[in-house]
Motif scaffolding. Structure first.
Motif, PDB file in Angstrom:
ATOM      1  N   VAL A 160       0.854  -1.194   0.000  1.00 12.99           N
ATOM      2  CA  VAL A 160       0.000   0.000   0.000  1.00 12.99           C
ATOM      3  C   VAL A 160       0.886   1.238   0.000  1.00 12.99           C
ATOM      4  O   VAL A 160       1.688   1.424   0.912  1.00 12.99           O
ATOM      5  CB  VAL A 160      -0.949   0.014   1.218  1.00 12.99           C
ATOM      6  CG1 VAL A 160      -1.722   1.334   1.290  1.00 12.99           C
ATOM      7  CG2 VAL A 160      -1.922  -1.148   1.145  1.00 12.99           C
ATOM      8  N   PRO A 161       0.775   2.099  -1.016  1.00 15.86           N
ATOM      9  CA  PRO A 161       1.595   3.306  -1.034  1.00 15.86           C
ATOM     10  C   PRO A 161       1.172   4.285   0.069  1.00 15.86           C
ATOM     11  O   PRO A 161       0.014   4.285   0.500  1.00 15.86           O
ATOM     12  CB  PRO A 161       1.330   3.900  -2.427  1.00 15.86           C
ATOM     13  CG  PRO A 161       0.037   3.322  -2.861  1.00 15.86           C
ATOM     14  CD  PRO A 161      -0.076   1.977  -2.209  1.00 15.86           C
ATOM     15  N   TRP A 162       2.128   5.077   0.508  1.00 17.12           N
ATOM     16  CA  TRP A 162       1.872   6.133   1.503  1.00 17.12           C
ATOM     17  C   TRP A 162       0.711   6.992   1.016  1.00 17.12           C
ATOM     18  O   TRP A 162       0.699   7.481  -0.109  1.00 17.12           O
ATOM     19  CB  TRP A 162       3.153   6.953   1.650  1.00 17.12           C
ATOM     20  CG  TRP A 162       3.138   8.059   2.656  1.00 17.12           C
ATOM     21  CD1 TRP A 162       3.618   8.015   3.931  1.00 17.12           C
ATOM     22  CD2 TRP A 162       2.676   9.401   2.443  1.00 17.12           C
ATOM     23  NE1 TRP A 162       3.476   9.250   4.529  1.00 17.12           N
ATOM     24  CE2 TRP A 162       2.902  10.115   3.637  1.00 17.12           C
ATOM     25  CE3 TRP A 162       2.095  10.056   1.365  1.00 17.12           C
ATOM     26  CZ2 TRP A 162       2.570  11.456   3.794  1.00 17.12           C
ATOM     27  CZ3 TRP A 162       1.744  11.399   1.499  1.00 17.12           C
ATOM     28  CH2 TRP A 162       1.989  12.083   2.699  1.00 17.12           C
ATOM     29  N   THR A 163      -0.297   7.179   1.891  1.00 15.28           N
ATOM     30  CA  THR A 163      -1.517   7.908   1.536  1.00 15.28           C
ATOM     31  C   THR A 163      -1.932   8.777   2.711  1.00 15.28           C
ATOM     32  O   THR A 163      -1.877   8.340   3.869  1.00 15.28           O
ATOM     33  CB  THR A 163      -2.663   6.925   1.211  1.00 15.28           C
ATOM     34  OG1 THR A 163      -2.213   5.956   0.262  1.00 15.28           O
ATOM     35  CG2 THR A 163      -3.871   7.648   0.631  1.00 15.28           C
ATOM     36  N   ARG A 164      -2.376  10.005   2.436  1.00 13.56           N
ATOM     37  CA  ARG A 164      -2.879  10.901   3.473  1.00 13.56           C
ATOM     38  C   ARG A 164      -4.057  11.714   2.948  1.00 13.56           C
ATOM     39  O   ARG A 164      -4.130  12.033   1.759  1.00 13.56           O
ATOM     40  CB  ARG A 164      -1.785  11.878   3.939  1.00 13.56           C
ATOM     41  CG  ARG A 164      -0.623  11.247   4.676  1.00 13.56           C
ATOM     42  CD  ARG A 164      -1.018  10.703   6.042  1.00 13.56           C
ATOM     43  NE  ARG A 164       0.125  10.232   6.793  1.00 13.56           N
ATOM     44  CZ  ARG A 164       0.670   9.019   6.695  1.00 13.56           C
ATOM     45  NH1 ARG A 164       0.148   8.142   5.840  1.00 13.56           N
ATOM     46  NH2 ARG A 164       1.712   8.684   7.434  1.00 13.56           N
TER      47      ARG A 164
END
Length: 472
Positions: free
Chosen positions: A315-319
């Motif tokens: 899961v890619p870094w997400t914000r």
């Protein structure tokens, strides 16, 4: 990912396609017409224009399945927590109406029935970037591709070949619906099924295919516009016919915005007068901000060790974009400044849209447009996600009277169905069964945005066909 067997088979198929007489304008047009006739279309547009399915090694698919099932389980934990945790509901972006719907307990059975993960394949790995759990489309694509693409002469080695298999997600969907209905308390051996969506949707052809499949398995099935539903306080119906099970394809947000919370479908769901799958509890799963909860250390305690490992790797870094500081690559940074400074590393997405609408790729967006989008992102509840570099594939197509190879971006989008662990107990777990393979000339591979699809063939490298290429 291992590719030796798949590459060898792909070369064999392409050599057959290049043989004299293997493909011409008349055969290609007949191929497209078969798609129109059977329903492999988006609106009126045939979806498959490439002449080879996507080949994947059995062991690679197994690795994807393990990760997909862990991620789906983790996302379900986020959604379940958001129902009772106002701060997480706010973080995920549930509206007041969506919270009210999610708070309704629809009875026993699985939390959600079917979802589709969007996955990018990169050199050496893969990343999950979104989850479609409100109205996942594409479940019948594989079946229709086997009746159209796979029927072409040059693909004869794939038909019943040793060491080859194809998935059947449409059968997994019906199995999951039946199991969920029984666990919910449904008593009919062959419940009536209404597939509910707006009459004019571009995916109406797929709904017709599903209705025919369910009918062939003994279920009275019909496609129903939400405005055709009626509820008398005891039973949900359409045209006077009782509905036992709703296969819900209408999008929650659209139903509530157009018809409100007192719609017959919602009232019958509240009163447990019909089994509805997916339930309205699943809305948080469909929010792109759920991926921010996956990758934010603040929420790591929600997940099992296996789920945390899958998140870290896939899961890619997400914000959620907002003013303030956040953790990125082991240090605290100002989020807005990071997005402006490292534009080419990020994607901006609306939290609750579909079809690729509103997605901005930082590396392809003019700086002034990007700056304005970042400035407005907090008010619009946009999501920032670190770029996952997707691989391209070279696939044959037919253009201007010739077979040509075309380089395309592709997504492999696994379907996840919640199934019983054992027939005798009502314990449900996510199980991957098949995938939608999307193709596009652009990095936003979405059918609604003009992309296409192809089929999936799973190759056992030790047993796959190794015959020499032959003339057709």
């Amino acid at each position: 990912m291992s590719q030796d067997a798949t590459r060898s088979l792909a070369k064999q198929l392409d050599a057959r396609l290049a043989a004299p007489g293997a493909m011409d304008a008349a055969r290609f047009e007949a191929f497209l017409e078969a798609q129109r006739r059977l329903g492999l279309v988006h609106g009126a547009r045939p979806l498959c224009r490439h002449l080879r399915p996507y080949l994947i090694a059995e062991q690679d698919l197994a690795a994807i399945a393990r990760a997909a099932e862990e991620i789906a389980s983790a996302l379900e934990r986020v959604a379940q927590r958001a129902i009772r945790d106002d701060s997480l509901a706010e973080q995920v972006g549930l509206s007041a109406d969506e919270r009210a719907l999610a708070a309704i307990r629809p009875g026993a059975g699985p939390f959600h029935t079917v979802g589709r993960l969007d996955m990018l394949v990169a050199d050496g790995g893969f990343s999950f970037i979104e989850y479609n759990a409100d109205s996942p489309a594409g479940i019948t694509d594989q079946l229709l591709i086997e009746q159209t693409l796979m029927a072409l002469p040059h693909l004869a080695p794939l038909r019943g070949g040793q060491g080859l298999r194809t998935p059947a997600p449409h059968r997994a969907l019906l199995g999951a619906l039946r199991e969920g209905y029984a666990a919910w308390g449904g008593r009919e051996a062959r419940p009536t099924i209404a597939i509910v969506d707006w009459a004019a949707v571009d995916t109406s052809a797929e709904l017709k295919v599903l209705a025919d499949l369910f009918s062939a398995e003994g279920h009275r099935t019909w496609i129903v516009d939400p405005d055709e539903l009626a509820y008398d306080g005891r039973r949900l119906s359409a045209g006077g016919e009782r509905i036992d099970l709703v296969c819900r394809r209408v999008i929650t947000q659209e139903l509530v915005e157009r018809r409100g919370l007192d719609h017959p479908l919602i009232l019958a769901y509240r009163d447990r007068a019909a089994y509805v799958a997916n339930s309205f509890q699943t809305k948080a799963l469909n929010k792109k901000a759920a991926f921010a909860a996956l990758s934010d250390p603040e929420f790591s305690g929600l997940f099992s060790p296996a789920q945390r490992a899958a998140i870290a790797e896939h899961v890619p870094w997400t914000r959620v974009v907002s003013a303030g500081r956040t953790a990125w690559r082991g240090r605290e940074v100002d989020l807005v400044e990071l997005l402006l400074r490292e534009q080419e590393r990020f994607v901006l997405k609306p939290n609750d849209d579909y079809g690729g609408k509103g997605v901005l790729l930082g590396w392809k967006t003019p700086p002034d447009v990007w700056r304005e989008a970042v400035r407005c992102a907090a008010d619009q509840r946009s999501i920032a996600q670190e770029r996952s570099r997707s691989r391209t594939a070279r696939l044959p197509t037919f253009r201007d009277g010739n077979v040509e190879e075309e380089e395309v971006y592709f997504d492999l989008c696994p379907f996840v169905f919640t199934r019983r662990v054992e027939a005798s107990i009502d314990t449900f777990v996510p199980r991957m069964d098949g995938a939608m393979v999307r193709l596009s000339a652009s990095e936003v591979s979405n059918v609604s945005a003009g992309g296409g699809v192809t089929g999936l063939v799973i190759v056992d490298g030790a047993r796959a066909p190794r015959e020499r290429a032959r003339h057709v």
